[in-house]
Design a protein around this motif. Structure first.
Motif, PDB file in Angstrom:
ATOM      1  N   UNK A 336      13.665  81.832  -8.643  1.00 32.43           N
ATOM      2  CA  UNK A 336      12.831  82.799  -7.917  1.00 32.43           C
ATOM      3  C   UNK A 336      11.452  82.909  -8.564  1.00 32.43           C
ATOM      4  N   UNK A 337      10.416  82.610  -7.773  1.00 30.56           N
ATOM      5  CA  UNK A 337       9.025  82.767  -8.231  1.00 30.56           C
ATOM      6  C   UNK A 337       8.395  83.911  -7.445  1.00 30.56           C
ATOM      7  N   UNK A 338       7.111  84.212  -7.774  1.00 29.41           N
ATOM      8  CA  UNK A 338       6.565  85.433  -7.161  1.00 29.41           C
ATOM      9  C   UNK A 338       6.048  85.226  -5.740  1.00 29.41           C
ATOM     10  N   UNK A 339       5.725  83.993  -5.361  1.00 27.44           N
ATOM     11  CA  UNK A 339       5.146  83.794  -4.031  1.00 27.44           C
ATOM     12  C   UNK A 339       5.412  82.375  -3.535  1.00 27.44           C
ATOM     13  N   UNK A 340       5.275  82.210  -2.226  1.00 26.94           N
ATOM     14  CA  UNK A 340       5.377  80.869  -1.642  1.00 26.94           C
ATOM     15  C   UNK A 340       4.251  79.994  -2.169  1.00 26.94           C
ATOM     16  N   UNK A 341       3.078  80.606  -2.313  1.00 30.58           N
ATOM     17  CA  UNK A 341       1.913  79.850  -2.768  1.00 30.58           C
ATOM     18  C   UNK A 341       2.196  79.163  -4.116  1.00 30.58           C
ATOM     19  N   UNK A 342       2.713  79.941  -5.069  1.00 33.32           N
ATOM     20  CA  UNK A 342       3.035  79.369  -6.386  1.00 33.32           C
ATOM     21  C   UNK A 342       4.167  78.345  -6.250  1.00 33.32           C
ATOM     22  N   UNK A 343       5.185  78.718  -5.493  1.00 29.64           N
ATOM     23  CA  UNK A 343       6.344  77.832  -5.338  1.00 29.64           C
ATOM     24  C   UNK A 343       5.922  76.477  -4.775  1.00 29.64           C
ATOM     25  N   UNK A 344       5.098  76.510  -3.754  1.00 33.51           N
ATOM     26  CA  UNK A 344       4.669  75.260  -3.091  1.00 33.51           C
ATOM     27  C   UNK A 344       3.867  74.386  -4.065  1.00 33.51           C
ATOM     28  N   UNK A 345       2.979  75.027  -4.813  1.00 36.04           N
ATOM     29  CA  UNK A 345       2.179  74.238  -5.778  1.00 36.04           C
ATOM     30  C   UNK A 345       3.086  73.608  -6.838  1.00 36.04           C
ATOM     31  N   UNK A 346       4.037  74.410  -7.320  1.00 36.29           N
ATOM     32  CA  UNK A 346       4.947  73.915  -8.365  1.00 36.29           C
ATOM     33  C   UNK A 346       5.801  72.769  -7.815  1.00 36.29           C
ATOM     34  N   UNK A 347       6.302  72.954  -6.604  1.00 41.00           N
ATOM     35  CA  UNK A 347       7.145  71.912  -5.992  1.00 41.00           C
ATOM     36  C   UNK A 347       6.336  70.620  -5.828  1.00 41.00           C
ATOM     37  N   UNK A 348       5.107  70.750  -5.330  1.00 39.20           N
ATOM     38  CA  UNK A 348       4.273  69.546  -5.128  1.00 39.20           C
ATOM     39  C   UNK A 348       4.024  68.828  -6.450  1.00 39.20           C
ATOM     40  N   UNK A 349       3.762  69.610  -7.494  1.00 40.08           N
ATOM     41  CA  UNK A 349       3.521  68.981  -8.799  1.00 40.08           C
ATOM     42  C   UNK A 349       4.797  68.312  -9.333  1.00 40.08           C
TER      43      UNK A 349
END
Ligand code: PLP
Length: 395
Positions: A336-349
């Protein structure tokens, strides 16, 4: 490959405006390989299918052998086809005595459709109870029992007579009555971001269904075959459903679903009308042969034994102030992360760095971990390093 991507975008139906566009040439074990030979570690098993890893030689061999004998002979349920019979027998031997009759389908959604029809036909009731944030597939019936308005609103009218209750809320169980044909529930909710219910709740649900003569249908399409550390997830709760729905890992990488009940319940399909549920390809012999081989590997190689230990290692390594929770059971976890924005960036990386992960349909701010059960501790350490590095990079 660029050309192939363009052709994919032009000629293959698109379901989002931002497909991943990853292209792999082959897959083996926990890895997917590009044409240039670059490996990516698969942490989602595409999705929840490759529990024993990709392209296991025993499964490939079973597919080849069955394809050489015969592929399609007849619609499901007429001829005695050895791969279907032997696989049904094997599943029945691993299941409680209430679950001995197997209806094979082509997919999870189709198995859900069959299970809902069977419940209505068996007890003559029409009301269905499903759950908020549930996911059971994309066909009209399965969509009707999905607990997320966003995905349903464009497709109404859907099936009537469906009520949605809260998952893991004992108070809502009173809404199950003598009018309810069935309760359809994921044993642990997946696309909600992996929610594991309390044992007491699942037992109360079982009791309420029994009291009201309602059939309890457990959707174990994502959670079965060792994913949560038991062969079937209901084993964690000391309950047995009236129907069990399987797919994904069931076919060992080939398309296969099933709904399973007692012979008494299943016999409701044989009369008034006869042929109560029909499918041309359901239980395809090649898929059943593959499923049988995959189940053999899962059991013979004791792949479920190490799941809890591997879960513990993930939990031990997935520590970062930006991770508010690691939820789930076995090798089925949500970060669980704080936002979709962070999650999406992390997933892409992570994907760029050779680790394939994803988010959840109804929980876009959590990252999905569902690796093949054969993942090694070394691979887990490597994956967690990449994930933590990506989270740290954007936090
Ligand atoms: N039920 C659950 C819990 C699922 O996770 C899925 C697929 O993700 C389905 C049903 C639908 O299965 P299929 O995609 O094979 O139709």
């Amino acid at each position: 490959m660029t050309n192939l991507r363009q052709l994919f975008l032009t000629h293959n139906a698109q379901t989002t405006r931002f497909p991943l566009l990853l292209a792999f040439e082959r897959a083996e074990g926990c890895y997917l390989y590009t044409a240039e030979g670059k490996p990516s570690l698969d942490l989602i098993s595409g999705i929840g299918v490759s529990n024993i890893g990709h392209s296991h030689p025993k499964v490939v061999d079973a597919v080849k052998q069955q394809a050489e004998k015969y592929m399609h002979l007849m619609v499901y349920g007429e001829y005695v086809q050895a791969p279907q019979v032997l696989f049904a027998q094997k599943l029945a031997a691993l299941l409680p005595q209430q679950l001995q009759s197997v209806y094979f389908t082509n997919s999870g959604a189709e198995a859900i459709e069959g299970a809902l029809k069977l419940a209505k036909r068996y007890n003559g009731r029409s009301q269905i109870i499903a759950f908020k944030n549930s996911y059971h597939g994309s066909t009209h019936g399965a969509l009707s029992v999905m607990g997320n308005e966003e995905y349903k609103q464009a497709y109404r009218p859907l099936l009537p007579g469906i009520s949605f209750i809260r998952f893991n809320e004992v108070a809502d169980l009173d809404l199950i009555t003598a009018e309810t044909a069935c309760v359809l529930v994921e044993t642990m909710q997946g696309e909600a971001g992996i929610r594991v219910p309390d044992v007491a709740y699942m037992q109360a649900l079982r009791r309420r269904c029994t009291e009201t003569g309602t059939l309890l249908i457990l959707d174990e399409i994502q959670v079965a075959f060792g994913r949560t550390g038991k062969l079937f997830a209901f084993e964690h709760f000391g309950i047995v459903p009236d129907m069990l729905v399987l797919a994904k890992a069931l076919g060992g990488g080939m398309p296969l679903g099933a709904f399973i009940s007692s012979n008494t319940i299943m016999s409701a399909f044989t009369e008034n009308p006869i042929l109560g549920h029909i499918t041309t390809f359901g239980g395809h012999p090649v898929c059943c042969a593959a499923g049988m081989a995959a189940l053999g590997v899962l059991l013979d190689e004791n792949l479920i034994e190490s799941v809890a230990e591997k879960e513990a290692l993930f939990r031990q390594l997935l520590l970062h102030p930006a991770i508010s929770e690691v939820r789930g059971k076995g090798l089925w976890l949500a970060i669980q992360l704080e936002s979709f924005d962070l999650n999406k960036k992390v997933i892409d990386r992570c994907i760029e760095n050779g680790i394939i992960t994803d988010w959840f349909l109804h929980c876009s701010d959590a990252m999905r971990l569902a690796p093949p059960l054969i993942i090694t501790k070394e691979q887990i350490r490597h994956a967690c390093n990449v994930i933590i590095e990506a989270i740290a990079y954007f936090s």
